[in-house]
Design an enzyme around this catalytic site. Structure first.
Site, PDB file in Angstrom:
ATOM      1  CG  ASP A   1      -2.166  -3.028  -8.077  1.00 16.24           C
ATOM      2  OD1 ASP A   1      -3.312  -2.671  -7.731  1.00 16.24           O
ATOM      3  OD2 ASP A   1      -1.267  -2.221  -8.352  1.00 16.24           O
ATOM      4  CD1 TRP A   2      -9.468  -3.749  -7.396  1.00 15.72           C
ATOM      5  CD2 TRP A   2      -7.712  -4.281  -6.131  1.00 15.72           C
ATOM      6  NE1 TRP A   2      -9.936  -4.021  -6.127  1.00 15.72           N
ATOM      7  CE2 TRP A   2      -8.885  -4.354  -5.336  1.00 15.72           C
ATOM      8  CE3 TRP A   2      -6.494  -4.597  -5.542  1.00 15.72           C
ATOM      9  CZ2 TRP A   2      -8.859  -4.715  -3.988  1.00 15.72           C
ATOM     10  CZ3 TRP A   2      -6.460  -4.953  -4.187  1.00 15.72           C
ATOM     11  CH2 TRP A   2      -7.626  -5.009  -3.437  1.00 15.72           C
TER      12      TRP A   2
END
Length: 765
Positions: free
Chosen positions: A225-226
Site C-alpha cells: 500500500d502507498w
C-alpha cells in the site's frame, strides 16, 4: 515469458522493486513500466497533480456502485460485468493495474472504509471479489487484491497491530483472500499498513511468502500500500516485490547496501525483480489478446512468445488508450450498466401497507438535500470523477407520469412538512454526508443526524405514506426509521446512476432484489467488537473470535433491526423440495423456488450450514452457498442448485494446523435471510479423521478420548482410578475433575512416569 533481467546490475534489479513516481513503475532495460491507479468502483486516473487521498482531480470515468452497494446484489455474474467494464475503462485511460478489489471483512460498523468493502461474511466477500477480479483481468488489466490483511479499522492504521487468534484469522479474515487467490488468480496483491500480531504486513514473511505463495500458490506481484514500507530491505526479505510510491524515499540504495553487507540475500532481490518483470510481460500479453478480441481479430499469443517489455506497456496498438479516446466511447454503455447494477443493489427493507411501488399520477413530495445532491460514493483514494451524475429528483419526475412532484430541502423543515401534507406520498432522502465517513478515520457512532430524524418524525405525522431512501457507506442504527416509516429503501452508495436506479425501484420499473450484506443492529453496543474497537496503544484485540456479524447475534440469540441477507420484493417466493447429497469433498443442495406473487421478480437464495453436535466452537449457522434466480413470472418456478465446497465446510484445527471437515450430521437451511429460514434438511458427512498427537502435555481427558491412547493407558491408570473412587463421598465428579490434569502432572499423584511414556509410545505405534 518475462523479460530477461540477467544483464541488469544489482542496482537496476533493486530499482525494479520501487516506483518511478506516484503511479508508475520504472522502465529499466528490457522491462517496461506499468501504470497503477486506484479503483475499485471507478478508474481514478490522475493526469496532473497526484496524491493518494483523492485531493487532486482525475479523468472522468464511470462511477459504479462502491462495494457497500455492489455487495447488496449478491450476484457474482453482475459483479463480473462491472469488472469487465472497469477493465475496459482502465485500458482506455492507459492503466495497467487497477487497485482493487477491497475484501477486508466489516468487523465493526464504525470502520471508516467499510464503504469500500463487501461484507461481514467471508463467503460472500470471496465470491464477489473473485468475480470482480475475473472481470477486470479479462480486459487485460491486472487486479490488486487488497488490503492484505486484517486491515479492519482506519484508526492508527499505519501502526496498529491486529491481534487475532489463529481460527478467526484463518476462517474469517484470510478466507476471502484465499478463495480469490486460488480461483481468480489476481496479478497483484497489495499488503496493508497495519501489523498482524505485532509484525508489519509489509515485513511479514509468513503472510507474504509462506502463506500467500507457499500455501495458496500465488504467482503474481506483492505490492505495498502507498507508504506502507518502513524498511525496504526487510520487506524484500519478507517477499514484497514492489514498493510504492516511488521517489527519493523508495530505498533502492538501502536494498543494494543490505545485499553488500550480507543482511539481505541477492536471491531475494532477484526474485522481486523477476516477479515485476513477469507482471510487465503478463500485462503486455493480456492487453494484446484483449485488443485482438475487441477488434474481432484472432491475435491471441502465448506468454512464451511475448515481446520483451517496451518502455511503456500502457498503450496497446489499436486500443482506445493508444488512440487517445479516453472513456468517451464507453460512457453511454457503461452508464446504462451502472444504472442496471445500482437498481439490483437496492434493498427494500420494509414495505408496510404496500406503499411501494408508487403509482404514476399520485402527487409526490420529494424531500431532502440528497434528492438533488446525491451521496453516491465514499471519500478518499477511491473517489472518482463521474462521467455524469443522475439526480433522484430529475429521475423521479421523469417517471411520475405527469403528476405533480415538489421538492423541499431538509433545511426548511416547515416547508418540507407542508409539502408532505399536501402530497399523496412523501419520499424522504436521509443518510450521511461525505465528511461524516471516509477513508482515514473511523466513526464514533452509527446514528443518523438528529435533524434528519426530527424531520422524519414531523413528516410521518402529517403524511402516513412516507418512503425513506437511505444513502450511507457504513451501517446505521435504523430502529427509529423502522418504527416511523412504512417503507424504507437502502442503497448504501449507488454510484453515478443511483438516482435513476432509485426512481426505477420506487415506481416498480425494477422489482427490488437486493439483500443486506451486513447486519443492522438494534444498538451499537450490541455489536461484536463494541468493546474492542478501534483499540488503544496501537493494538486492537479481536476478542469476538470467529463470531463476527450475524454469527455473533445468532450465537447470543439477540434481536437485530434487520438481519444479514434481508431484503423484500414486490412479489413473494416459496421454497420447497430441499435436498442435499455429498459431492466430492463437499455437497450439492437442490431446491425449487416459485414466484407465488403477482409481479415478476428474482430471488436471492441463501444456503446456511450448521453442525449441532460439533466438538469445536462454531456459529449456529454459516453461509456456505447462494444463488440468484432468473426473473420469474408469477407462478413460475426454477430449480436451484448450489454447490458447497470443502473450504466452506471446514474449520481451522489449531492443534494440527490444518483444515478439517468435521464428521457428523449437518443441518442445511435454505433461507431468504440469516433469520428467515424457509426449508431445512440434514445430511451426514464422513468428514476427516483427525488424530491429535497425545503427548505428556496432553490432559488425561484428551488421552482417554483417543481410542489408542485410552487402551494403552487403561492398565497404567486402572489401579489409580480404583484407589480414588468416583468422588461421590466428597461431593464431586472425580473423573471430570482430573480430566483436565496434564499427564506429566499425574506423576505427582503416584503415577510412574516411565510407564506413562511407555504407554504413549505404544499408543503412537
Amino acid at each position: 515469458m518475462a523479460s530477461d533481467i540477467s544483464d541488469l546490475s544489482p542496482a537496476e534489479r533493486a530499482a525494479l522493486g520501487s516506483g518511478a513516481d506516484f503511479w508508475t513503475t520504472k522502465a529499466i532495460g528490457p522491462v517496461g513500466s506499468l501504470v497503477l491507479t486506484d479503483g475499485p468502483h471507478g478508474v481514478r486516473r490522475q493526469t496532473g497533480a497526484t496524491d493518494h487521498l483523492g485531493l487532486s482531480g482525475s479523468e472522468p470515468a464511470t462511477c459504479f456502485p462502491p462495494a457497500v452497494g455492489l455487495a447488496q446484489s449478491w450476484d457474482p455474474a453482475l459483479v463480473r460485468r462491472v469488472g469487465e467494464a472497469l477493465g475496459r475503462e482502465a485500458r482506455a485511460l492507459g492503466v495497467d493495474v487497477l487497485l482493487g478489489p477491497g475484501v477486508n471483512i466489516k468487523r465493526d460498523p464504525r470502520g471508516g472504509r467499510n464503504f469500500e468493502y463487501y461484507s461481514e461474511d467471508p463467503y460472500l466477500t470471496g465470491r464477489l471479489g473473485a468475480a470482480w477480479v475475473d472481470g477486470v483481468q479479462s480486459a487485460g488489466v491486472g487486479a490488486s487484491l487488497k488490503h492484505f490483511a486484517a486491515n479492519n479499522a482506519e484508526h492508527d492504521r499505519m501502526r496498529s497491530s491486529s491481534d487475532i487468534d489463529p481460527r478467526p484469522l484463518r476462517e474469517i479474515y484470510l478466507r476471502a483472500f484465499s478463495h480469490i487467490v486460488r480461483t481468480a488468480r489476481p496479478w497483484t496483491v497489495m499488503c496493508s499498513y497495519n501489523r498482524i500480531n505485532g509484525v508489519p504486513a509489509a515485513h511479514n514473511r509468513w503472510l507474504l511468502t509462506e502463506l500467500l505463495r507457499g500455501e495458496w500458490g500465488f504467482d503474481g506481484v506483492v505490492v505495498s500500500d502507498w507508504g506502507a514500507v518502513s524498511d525496504r530491505a526487510a520487506s524484500v526479505a519478507a517477499g514484497l516485490d514492489l514498493t510504492m510510491p516511488g521517489g527519493a524515499g523508495a530505498g533502492d540504495e538501502a536494498v543494494v547496501a543490505a545485499v553488500e553487507a550480507g543482511a539481505l540475500s541477492a536471491a531475494a532481490v532477484d526474485t522481486a525483480a523477476a516477479n515485476v518483470a513477469a507482471l510487465v510481460a503478463r500485462v503486455r500479453v493480456a492487453q494484446e489478446q484483449a485488443a485482438g478480441v475487441v477488434a474481432g481479430g484472432d491475435r491471441r499469443i502465448d506468454a512464451d512468445r511475448a515481446e520483451p517489455g517496451s518502455p511503456s506497456v500502457g498503450a496497446v496498438p489499436g486500443s482506445p488508450a493508444a488512440e487517445g479516446a479516453g472513456t468517451a466511447p464507453l460512457a453511454d454503455e457503461h452508464h446504462r450498466l451502472a444504472r442496471e447494477t445500482a437498481a439490483r443493489c437496492i434493498v427494500l427493507l420494509q414495505n408496510d401497507r404496500d406503499v411501494l411501488p408508487l403509482t404514476p399520477g399520485r402527487s409526490i413530495a420529494v424531500l431532502g438535500t440528497f434528492a438533488t445532491e446525491p451521496r453516491y460514493q465514499g471519500g478518499g483514494s477511491s473517489h472518482v470523477t463521474p462521467t455524469r451524475l443522475d439526480t433522484p429528483l430529475d429521475e423521479i419526475r421523469a417517471l411520475a407520469g405527469g403528476a405533480t412532484v415538489t421538492h423541499r430541502d431538509g433545511t426548511d423543515r416547515h416547508a418540507a412538512v407542508a409539502a408532505a401534507a399536501d402530497a399523496d406520498v412523501a419520499v424522504l432522502f436521509l443518510g450521511l454526508a461525505a465528511d461524516q465517513e471516509s477513508e482515514g478515520f473511523d466513526r464514533d457512532h452509527i446514528e443518523l443526524p438528529a435533524d434528519q430524524l426530527e424531520l422524519l418524525t414531523a413528516v410521518v405525522h402529517v403524511q402516513p405514506d412516507t418512503v425513506v431512501v437511505l444513502a450511507h457507506g457504513g451501517v446505521l442504527r435504523l430502529e427509529p426509521v423502522a418504527c416511523l416509516a412504512p417503507a424504507v429503501l437502502d442503497g448504501g452508495l449507488l454510484g453515478q446512476a443511483g438516482g435513476g436506479a432509485v426512481a426505477d425501484v420506487l415506481f416498480g420499473v425494477v422489482n427490488p432484489s437486493g439483500r443486506l450484506a451486513e447486519t443492522v443492529p438494534v444498538r451499537l453496543r450490541d455489536t461484536p467488537a463494541y468493546l474492542n474497537f478501534p483499540g488503544e496503544n496501537s493494538h486492537v484485540r479481536y476478542g469476538e473470535g470467529i463470531f463476527v456479524g450475524y454469527r455473533w447475534y445468532d450465537a447470543r440469540d439477540m434481536d437485530v433491526c434487520y438481519p444479514f441477507g434481508h431484503g423484500l420484493s414486490y412479489t413473494t417466493f416459496g421454497y420447497g423440495g430441499l435436498t442435499a447429497e455429498p459431492a466430492g469433498d463437499g455437497l450439492t443442495a437442490r431446491l425449487t423456488v416459485t414466484n407465488t406473487g403477482t409481479r415478476t421478480g428474482r430471488e436471492v437464495v441463501q444456503l446456511y450450514a450448521g453442525l449441532p453436535e460439533s466438538q469445536v466452537q462454531r456459529p449456529v449457522r454459516a453461509l456456505v452457498g447462494s444463488a440468484v434466480t432468473a426473473e420469474l413470472e408469477p407462478g413460475a418456478s426454477e430449480q436451484v442448485t448450489i454447490e458447497v465446497t470443502r473450504e466452506d465446510l471446514a474449520y481451522w484445527e489449531t492443534r494440527t494446523e490444518s483444515w478439517v471437515v468435521e464428521p457428523g450430521r449437518y443441518r442445511l437451511w435454505a433461507c431468504a435471510s440469516s433469520r428467515d429460514l424457509r426449508a431445512e434438511t440434514d445430511l451426514d458427512l464422513r468428514g476427516d479423521v483427525v488424530r491429535i498427537p497425545i503427548t505428556m502435555d496432553s490432559t488425561l481427558g484428551e488421552a482417554l478420548a483417543d481410542p489408542k491412547a485410552a487402551a494403552a493407558l487403561a492398565e497404567v491408570f486402572g489401579g489409580m482410578a480404583e484407589s480414588m473412587g468416583d468422588g461421590s463421598a466428597m461431593g464431586m465428579d472425580m473423573m471430570r475433575m482430573i480430566a483436565s490434569i496434564p499427564l506429566n502432572r499425574l506423576t505427582g499423584f503416584g503415577m510412574d512416569p516411565d510407564k506413562l511414556r511407555s504407554a504413549l509410545a505404544n499408543a503412537g505405534d
